[in-house]
Design an enzyme around this catalytic site. Sequence first.
Site, PDB file in Angstrom:
ATOM      1  N   GLU A   2       7.378  -3.776   3.226  1.00 32.09           N
ATOM      2  CA  GLU A   2       7.905  -2.767   4.158  1.00 32.09           C
ATOM      3  C   GLU A   2       6.492  -1.956   4.754  1.00 32.09           C
ATOM      4  O   GLU A   2       5.621  -1.570   3.777  1.00 32.09           O
ATOM      5  CB  GLU A   2       8.745  -1.814   3.561  1.00 32.09           C
ATOM      6  CG  GLU A   2      10.326  -2.021   3.187  1.00 32.09           C
ATOM      7  CD  GLU A   2      10.834  -0.980   2.521  1.00 32.09           C
ATOM      8  OE1 GLU A   2      11.944  -0.384   3.455  1.00 32.09           O
ATOM      9  OE2 GLU A   2      10.617  -0.584   1.203  1.00 32.09           O
ATOM     10  N   GLU A  38     -11.908  -5.716   7.988  1.00 29.72           N
ATOM     11  CA  GLU A  38     -12.107  -7.202   7.471  1.00 29.72           C
ATOM     12  C   GLU A  38     -12.977  -7.173   6.176  1.00 29.72           C
ATOM     13  O   GLU A  38     -13.119  -8.427   5.857  1.00 29.72           O
ATOM     14  CB  GLU A  38     -12.814  -7.976   8.568  1.00 29.72           C
ATOM     15  CG  GLU A  38     -11.694  -8.112   9.765  1.00 29.72           C
ATOM     16  CD  GLU A  38     -12.392  -8.689  10.954  1.00 29.72           C
ATOM     17  OE1 GLU A  38     -11.968  -9.749  11.177  1.00 29.72           O
ATOM     18  OE2 GLU A  38     -13.362  -8.283  11.618  1.00 29.72           O
ATOM     19  N   ASP A  86      -4.569  -0.390 -10.641  1.00 34.13           N
ATOM     20  CA  ASP A  86      -5.609   0.526 -10.090  1.00 34.13           C
ATOM     21  C   ASP A  86      -4.482   1.533  -8.996  1.00 34.13           C
ATOM     22  O   ASP A  86      -4.687   1.439  -7.659  1.00 34.13           O
ATOM     23  CB  ASP A  86      -6.084  -0.430  -8.925  1.00 34.13           C
ATOM     24  CG  ASP A  86      -7.284   0.221  -8.496  1.00 34.13           C
ATOM     25  OD1 ASP A  86      -8.015   1.297  -9.088  1.00 34.13           O
ATOM     26  OD2 ASP A  86      -8.093  -0.526  -7.469  1.00 34.13           O
ATOM     27  N   VAL A 113      -7.233  -8.548   2.629  1.00 30.86           N
ATOM     28  CA  VAL A 113      -7.104  -7.665   3.836  1.00 30.86           C
ATOM     29  C   VAL A 113      -5.586  -7.441   3.963  1.00 30.86           C
ATOM     30  O   VAL A 113      -4.494  -8.191   3.704  1.00 30.86           O
ATOM     31  CB  VAL A 113      -7.646  -8.322   5.096  1.00 30.86           C
ATOM     32  CG1 VAL A 113      -7.282  -7.471   6.213  1.00 30.86           C
ATOM     33  CG2 VAL A 113      -8.955  -8.559   4.951  1.00 30.86           C
ATOM     34  N   ASN A 119      -4.782  -8.350  -8.118  1.00 31.59           N
ATOM     35  CA  ASN A 119      -5.391  -9.111  -6.929  1.00 31.59           C
ATOM     36  C   ASN A 119      -5.669 -10.636  -7.048  1.00 31.59           C
ATOM     37  O   ASN A 119      -5.732 -11.250  -6.091  1.00 31.59           O
ATOM     38  CB  ASN A 119      -6.842  -8.516  -6.491  1.00 31.59           C
ATOM     39  CG  ASN A 119      -6.490  -7.151  -5.842  1.00 31.59           C
ATOM     40  OD1 ASN A 119      -5.626  -6.763  -5.245  1.00 31.59           O
ATOM     41  ND2 ASN A 119      -7.584  -6.030  -6.229  1.00 31.59           N
ATOM     42  N   TYR A 128      -5.041   5.249  -2.224  1.00 29.82           N
ATOM     43  CA  TYR A 128      -4.699   4.605  -1.483  1.00 29.82           C
ATOM     44  C   TYR A 128      -3.347   3.881  -1.608  1.00 29.82           C
ATOM     45  O   TYR A 128      -2.926   3.018  -0.371  1.00 29.82           O
ATOM     46  CB  TYR A 128      -5.948   3.256  -1.379  1.00 29.82           C
ATOM     47  CG  TYR A 128      -7.056   4.269  -1.054  1.00 29.82           C
ATOM     48  CD1 TYR A 128      -7.470   4.302   0.610  1.00 29.82           C
ATOM     49  CD2 TYR A 128      -8.270   4.656  -1.913  1.00 29.82           C
ATOM     50  CE1 TYR A 128      -8.752   4.883   0.800  1.00 29.82           C
ATOM     51  CE2 TYR A 128      -9.263   5.197  -1.402  1.00 29.82           C
ATOM     52  CZ  TYR A 128      -9.612   5.412   0.128  1.00 29.82           C
ATOM     53  OH  TYR A 128     -10.920   6.083   0.393  1.00 29.82           O
ATOM     54  N   ARG A 129      -2.913   3.778  -2.598  1.00 26.57           N
ATOM     55  CA  ARG A 129      -1.634   3.221  -3.172  1.00 26.57           C
ATOM     56  C   ARG A 129      -0.373   4.072  -2.661  1.00 26.57           C
ATOM     57  O   ARG A 129       0.670   3.583  -2.868  1.00 26.57           O
ATOM     58  CB  ARG A 129      -1.907   2.877  -4.483  1.00 26.57           C
ATOM     59  CG  ARG A 129      -2.724   1.849  -5.211  1.00 26.57           C
ATOM     60  CD  ARG A 129      -2.564   0.546  -4.691  1.00 26.57           C
ATOM     61  NE  ARG A 129      -3.225  -0.419  -5.418  1.00 26.57           N
ATOM     62  CZ  ARG A 129      -3.308  -1.801  -5.430  1.00 26.57           C
ATOM     63  NH1 ARG A 129      -2.745  -2.414  -4.357  1.00 26.57           N
ATOM     64  NH2 ARG A 129      -4.074  -2.519  -6.131  1.00 26.57           N
TER      65      ARG A 129
END
EC number: 2.7.11.1
Length: 487
Positions: free
Chosen positions: A133, A67, A181, A72, A205, A185-186
Site C-alpha cells: 500500500e 537512486e 531495522d 529503491v 534486505n 523511516y519505517r
Amino acid sequence: MGCEVSKLSALCCVSESGRSNPDVTGLDEEGRGESNDLPQFREFSIETIRNATSGFAAENIVSEHGERAPNVVYKGKLENQRRIAVKRFNRKSWPDSRQFLEEAKAVGQLRNHRMANLLGCCYEDEERLLIAEFMPNETLAKHLFHWESQPMKWAMRLRVALHIAQALEYCTSKGRALYHDLNAYRVLFDDDANPRLSCFGLMKNSRDGKSYSTNLAFTPPEYLRTGRVTPESVIYSFGTLLLDLLSGKHIPPSHALDLIRDRNIQMLMDSGLEGQFSSDDGTELIRLASRCLQYEPRERPNPKSLVSAMIPLQKDLEIASHQLLGVPNSATTTALSPLGEACLRSDLTAIHEIIEKLGYKDDEGATTELSFQMWTDQMQDTLVFKKKGDSAFRHKDFAKAIECYSQFIEVGTMGSPTVHARQSLCYLMNDMPREALNNAMQAQVISPAWHIASYLQAVALSALGQENEAHTALKDGAMLESKRNPL
C-alpha cells in the site's frame, strides 16, 4: 454530450458532504483490527509493475536516498487506480526466487489497519519486487527531523508510539515477531495522516543480509554480539524510536541513557514541545524508553505491555490525525482548475478547447518543431503525421486525428505525452473509453507527474462506469496540478 453532468461529479459531491469523520484512535482490541477491504496477496508480472511505475522512472522514487539507496522504493499506480509502493531489491539480493516468494507470501497474509500492508510481489527474471500500500503523507523522519512550519505536536508523537506498538503486537500475535531495522523511516502516514508501520521491515534486505542498516550506535547490543535479531531486539529499536519522539533528533541510546541517569531531562526533550505535556507524562514516556533499552533482552517489555502503557498517555483523542500533523484531510477536495472542472463534468468540448490552447507546452524539448527539423527524413515524415493529426484535432475531425496520431505513435521515434492525451480525447469523442484510458495511461508512462494524464484517465474511467477509480484519478490530477502550479 460535452455539457452533461457526469456521475463522477455526483460522486465527488457526495464524498465532500457525506463522508463521516474517520476513527481517530482505533483503540480496538489493542490494534488487532483486520483490514478486510484489501485484495489478497498476489504475484504481479514485471510488465504490470513497469507500467505502474512508468518504467521505474526517477520521478517516482520515494526512498530517502533516491537512486543511491541499495534498495529503491518507487510509487506507482495500477490500472484500477490503486496507488502502490514498490521496493526494488538489489539484483544480488534473494538469488533463490522460491525463498523470496515464500517469505513474501508469509508477510502478505498479514492485514492490519496499523500497517502499510503487503499486496504482492514479483520475481520474474532477476527482479525481486515487493508491492505494498502507498502511504502519501511521507515518513516520521520527514515530519520529526525535517519539519518546515512547526515541530510535531506531543499528541501526535504519542499517537505514533501507540500505533506502532499496536502494529508490533499484531505481528507478534500472527507469528511475525521479528522486524528488521525499526526506525523513523519505517513509520509512514496514510491518507488520513494516521501513522502506520511499513511491511517492508518484516523481510530482510536479502536472504542472508544484515538486519540493521543504520549506524551501529543504534543497534541492539545483542545484535552486535551475535549478528542475530530477536523479538527483544525489536523492542530495543522501539525504544530508540521513543527517543526520537522525545527529542526530535536521532540521538544515540547510550547518550540518551547518560542524560537520563544524570537527570538531565531538559537536554533530552525537544524544546519545541514546551508547554505541551505534563512532567508526569514526560517522565512516564522516558521510563518506558529506558525499559525498552535495557542491556539484558529479557528485561525489556513485550509489545502487549507497550500498548497497555501507551493507551493511558494518549491526548487530544477528538482531534483527527491530519489536524495534528498539519496536512490536508483525504476527504478535502482540492480546488479544481478549469481543466479539472471540465473533467469532473466530463465536458469534452471544454476539455478540447483547453488542450488545443495548451499546444505542446508540456512536452519535453525533444518534441518541439526545432528538434524535428534537425532530424532525419524518417523523422520528417513522422512530423507530417503529427501535423496532420493536429490539424484534424483543431478542426474537430476526431476520427482523422486518431488515424494520424496512430501513425505518429507507430513510428516510435519518440514519445509525446501530448499526442497520447489528444488521441485519448479523440477516443472519448468517439465513445471509445477503453482506448481513451489506454492512451491516457501511456501519456502518464512518458510523463509520470503530468496532471492532464490523470485527468483524462478520470474521464475515461467515469465513461466506463468505474466511478470510484475515476474519483481517485481526478484527485491525483488535482494534486499533481497543484504541485505544478502552486498558489
